[in-house]
Design a protein around this motif. Structure first.
Motif, PDB file in Angstrom:
ATOM      1  N   SER A  33       0.841  -1.203   0.000  1.00  0.00           N
ATOM      2  CA  SER A  33       0.000   0.000   0.000  1.00  0.00           C
ATOM      3  C   SER A  33       0.872   1.248   0.000  1.00  0.00           C
ATOM      4  N   HIS A  34       1.982   1.188   0.715  1.00  0.00           N
ATOM      5  CA  HIS A  34       2.940   2.289   0.674  1.00  0.00           C
ATOM      6  C   HIS A  34       3.545   2.417  -0.721  1.00  0.00           C
TER       7      HIS A  34
ATOM      8  N   THR B 100       1.114   4.205  -2.879  1.00  0.00           N
ATOM      9  CA  THR B 100       1.160   5.631  -2.532  1.00  0.00           C
ATOM     10  C   THR B 100       2.328   6.318  -3.232  1.00  0.00           C
TER      11      THR B 100
ATOM     12  N   TYR C 135      -8.977  -4.469  -5.386  1.00  0.00           N
ATOM     13  CA  TYR C 135      -8.668  -4.252  -3.968  1.00  0.00           C
ATOM     14  C   TYR C 135      -9.252  -2.926  -3.500  1.00  0.00           C
TER      15      TYR C 135
ATOM     16  N   LEU D 196      -9.205  -1.126  -0.761  1.00  0.00           N
ATOM     17  CA  LEU D 196      -8.459  -0.109  -0.013  1.00  0.00           C
ATOM     18  C   LEU D 196      -7.502   0.673  -0.905  1.00  0.00           C
TER      19      LEU D 196
ATOM     20  N   GLY E  78      -8.951   4.447  -1.499  1.00  0.00           N
ATOM     21  CA  GLY E  78      -8.604   5.504  -0.548  1.00  0.00           C
ATOM     22  C   GLY E  78      -7.164   5.964  -0.711  1.00  0.00           C
ATOM     23  N   ILE E  79      -6.277   5.003  -0.977  1.00  0.00           N
ATOM     24  CA  ILE E  79      -4.868   5.355  -1.195  1.00  0.00           C
ATOM     25  C   ILE E  79      -4.749   6.313  -2.371  1.00  0.00           C
TER      26      ILE E  79
ATOM     27  N   ASP F  57      -6.400   9.811  -1.752  1.00  0.00           N
ATOM     28  CA  ASP F  57      -5.546  10.677  -0.925  1.00  0.00           C
ATOM     29  C   ASP F  57      -4.518  11.439  -1.758  1.00  0.00           C
TER      30      ASP F  57
ATOM     31  N   ARG G 170       5.427  -4.375   7.673  1.00  0.00           N
ATOM     32  CA  ARG G 170       5.350  -3.256   6.715  1.00  0.00           C
ATOM     33  C   ARG G 170       6.563  -3.296   5.785  1.00  0.00           C
TER      34      ARG G 170
ATOM     35  N   LEU H  71      13.231  11.058  -3.144  1.00  0.00           N
ATOM     36  CA  LEU H  71      12.135  11.716  -2.429  1.00  0.00           C
ATOM     37  C   LEU H  71      12.656  12.229  -1.085  1.00  0.00           C
ATOM     38  N   GLY H  72      12.165  13.398  -0.671  1.00  0.00           N
ATOM     39  CA  GLY H  72      12.690  14.040   0.531  1.00  0.00           C
ATOM     40  C   GLY H  72      12.635  13.160   1.751  1.00  0.00           C
ATOM     41  N   TYR H  73      11.509  12.491   1.954  1.00  0.00           N
ATOM     42  CA  TYR H  73      11.396  11.749   3.203  1.00  0.00           C
ATOM     43  C   TYR H  73      12.138  10.417   3.146  1.00  0.00           C
ATOM     44  N   VAL H  74      12.319   9.890   1.943  1.00  0.00           N
ATOM     45  CA  VAL H  74      13.121   8.667   1.784  1.00  0.00           C
ATOM     46  C   VAL H  74      14.595   8.979   2.062  1.00  0.00           C
TER      47      VAL H  74
ATOM     48  N   VAL I  59      12.991   3.497   3.860  1.00  0.00           N
ATOM     49  CA  VAL I  59      11.725   3.608   4.590  1.00  0.00           C
ATOM     50  C   VAL I  59      11.512   2.540   5.652  1.00  0.00           C
TER      51      VAL I  59
END
Lengths: 384, 384
Positions: free
Chosen positions: B88-89, B92, B112, B114, B117-118, B121, B234, B251-254, B260
């Motif tokens: 799911s990540h 995203t 699927y 769910l 919603g992914i 978002d 996860r 990516l900034g957060y990676v 991750v």
């Protein structure tokens, strides 16, 4: 067993003592204690440690975090806690939830440089907040926000690391904390308080958080276990109103995954409940204080006259350079002498600041820090 | 030790045998083997398992995944692999990278649930792709994309679970796979192939992936260890061109987090290298096959005449209801008889479909599945 492709982000440069990395020293990572915590978590929770978790994070960790915050900053409620995959992930989620593409997000200046990319990825414009020599200036901020809004801009967020901040090691003074929270209330601004370094305190007590001063209004606090336990776990938290916690828990990918890092979160709950967190934190605080003291003492003994600050916590020394020695030039000479660091411009979103450098004392051993500072002294003396 | 706040996403409903949850049976989670893998990882990699990891994921896991894919689907290169915090990540990240707010993302129908919603978002519009009784219809899709683009819409992505899909358990026929990849090539569409269930095969071999048929073009494949090992970890992956892998790694957060989920990723590398993955997969495949067979056999013995499908893999039975018994009505009666499931409408983004229900055989034990199916038979007989 070492594979051809990299395992780590860190890149070793033989011959260079690199003060640029905000990474922990290998000996200060809790390898044995973490293995014990994993066994304890699987013993206590069994299969529950491995299946889909509760979206906001497993109860035992939310309760442990709230209890821990009660010992360091006057309390917290488990229902205010959302477990994240690190502080950077927390910032991603908060920005995605509270800001829209095209919005302005203000940031302290200087501040944690990798926050810029995290915010840019959300499509926002990142602008340096108004600061003076004492750090963020709440009154000027108030006017800055008003001016931006007069020009039709949305300004929902301000990002700041107010306590033992990266890169400065400084903490925002108490009076400015109170004024900043008051401005946020008045201006309908949400402060994202990155409280990553609160537990990494060496002298006295950490100042009260903005979260606490704001009584849970106008502030979202984010925290991390990257400095206090281990970065590889990817584990942090958001403290916010239960309403925002609920919005985060309903995000599509959080719902789909059953929280964002369930097994690690329950392991951390076991690590906390056993007393291993307290024990490890005490040990690493002692060791990082020794490293800080070694670096500061060596810098102060250098022939070149430096105005060396005394950070009371965190991992960084924000060193003002002697006049006429810009950071970019010092860096070139330093690398020739086998030492490196991060130039101050890195930590300003507008890239300005050639007068400071950031020295991290987290990754090197005390003897290496002493040698690194001496090399830096030579480089400073030689820089034209 | 059980705290007041929930640990798990799962909500127990006493007296109800719930076929609605796509969660693993507790006895089929590798609690001992995972603790052993964590010890092995900390033994082999030491502190390297706990610090900031390589952004695309640690080399040993990228190499193990590529090697594993060579045994199940004709190969893969480590440089094509990006380690994620679950499928799911992965979805995203792919959507955030390849689509913009306002774009159309097409989805198989049913699919699927769910994922909706992914995708929402990310600010995209989610539209059901053209399907017929054989599943996704490549030729109709081609026209659908052209029609959307004539109306000025950007259509960058199609999401599909083509192999032992959720909710149907069906696999897209081979000829349609080839046609679909050809359409994607021609229409400059990226197929996001969710290959979560490939290893969960009970009869014969899984069909070739769209990724393989596309020769690394026009397809991004995502995978997960949630079904084969444990959802709480996860941990999943993206297989894509090295160019896209590089974009994800930047990516900034990676970048900020050093990947991750580094510690879990190196633990998974140890779990794979030791042979524990193969051993565990063989065991759970055997057990899930028994559960599938039990559910199917009981459904076929019911007095009410049902057209029971035979999924060759995955966790789900997509059951067509007898005429005149809409799913919403059956659900009400079923709950009265102590059995539950997911109505088919859940899996269509437009909510249409009252003719099917999804029965999951992953969470319940064989005897419970037998009892659940019998209760369902009674409910079907009683539903007006």
């Amino acid at each position: 067993m070492r594979a051809g492709r990299p395992i780590l982000q860190y890149v070793d440069r033989p011959g260079v003592l690199d003060l640029g990395w905000g990474h922990p020293h290998p000996s200060l990572l809790p390898t044995d204690a973490w293995a014990a915590a994993m066994s304890a978590a699987l013993g206590t929770y069994g299969w529950q440690a491995l299946t889909y978790g509760y979206e906001a994070g497993p109860g035992p960790l939310r309760e442990w975090i709230a209890g821990h915050l009660a010992t360091t900053d006057g309390g917290g409620e488990p229902d205010e806690i959302f477990v994240t995959a690190g502080a950077s992930h927390a910032l991603t989620l908060v920005c995605a939830t509270l800001a829209r593409p095209g919005d302005v997000v203000l940031v302290d200046s200087p501040t944690y440089h990798l926050a810029f990319g995290i915010l840019w990825d959300q499509g926002v414009e990142v602008i340096a907040a108004s600061v003076d020599d004492g750090g963020l200036d709440p009154h000027a901020l108030d006017e800055q926000i008003a001016a931006l809004r007069r020009r039709g801009r949305r300004v929902p967020l301000l990002y700041i690391v107010p306590t033992f901040g990266n890169p400065t090691g400084h903490s925002l003074p108490d009076d400015r904390r109170r004024e900043l929270v008051a401005v946020a209330h008045r201006a309908d601004l949400t402060i994202v308080e990155d409280d990553t370094y609160r537990d990494m305190v060496y002298d006295g007590a950490a100042p009260p958080s903005l979260w606490r001063l704001g009584d849970g209004e106008a502030v979202v606090r984010i925290g991390s276990f990257a400095k206090t336990v281990a970065p590889g776990l990817r584990l942090g938290w958001i403290q916010a109103s239960p309403d925002l916690i609920g919005r985060l828990a309903r995000l599509g990918y959080v719902h789909s995954g059953g929280g964002v890092n369930h097994t690690a979160a329950l392991t951390m709950a076991a690590f906390g409940a056993s007393g291993a967190y307290r024990e490890h934190l005490n040990a690493v605080r002692r060791e990082y204080a020794i490293r800080r003291d070694t670096l500061l003492a060596t810098l102060r003994r250098l022939p070149v006259r430096l105005d060396v600050p005394s950070p009371a916590g965190g991992w960084f020394v924000w060193l003002p350079l002697p006049a006429g020695r810009p950071a970019a030039n010092v860096l070139v000479t330093a690398e020739e002498h086998g030492v490196s660091f991060m130039p101050g411009s890195t930590f300003h979103v507008d890239g300005a600041d050639d007068d400071h450098i950031r020295l991290s004392f987290s990754l090197l051993a005390p003897a290496e820090l002493e040698e690194a500072a001496q090399r830096l002294g030579i480089a400073l003396a030689e820089t034209l």
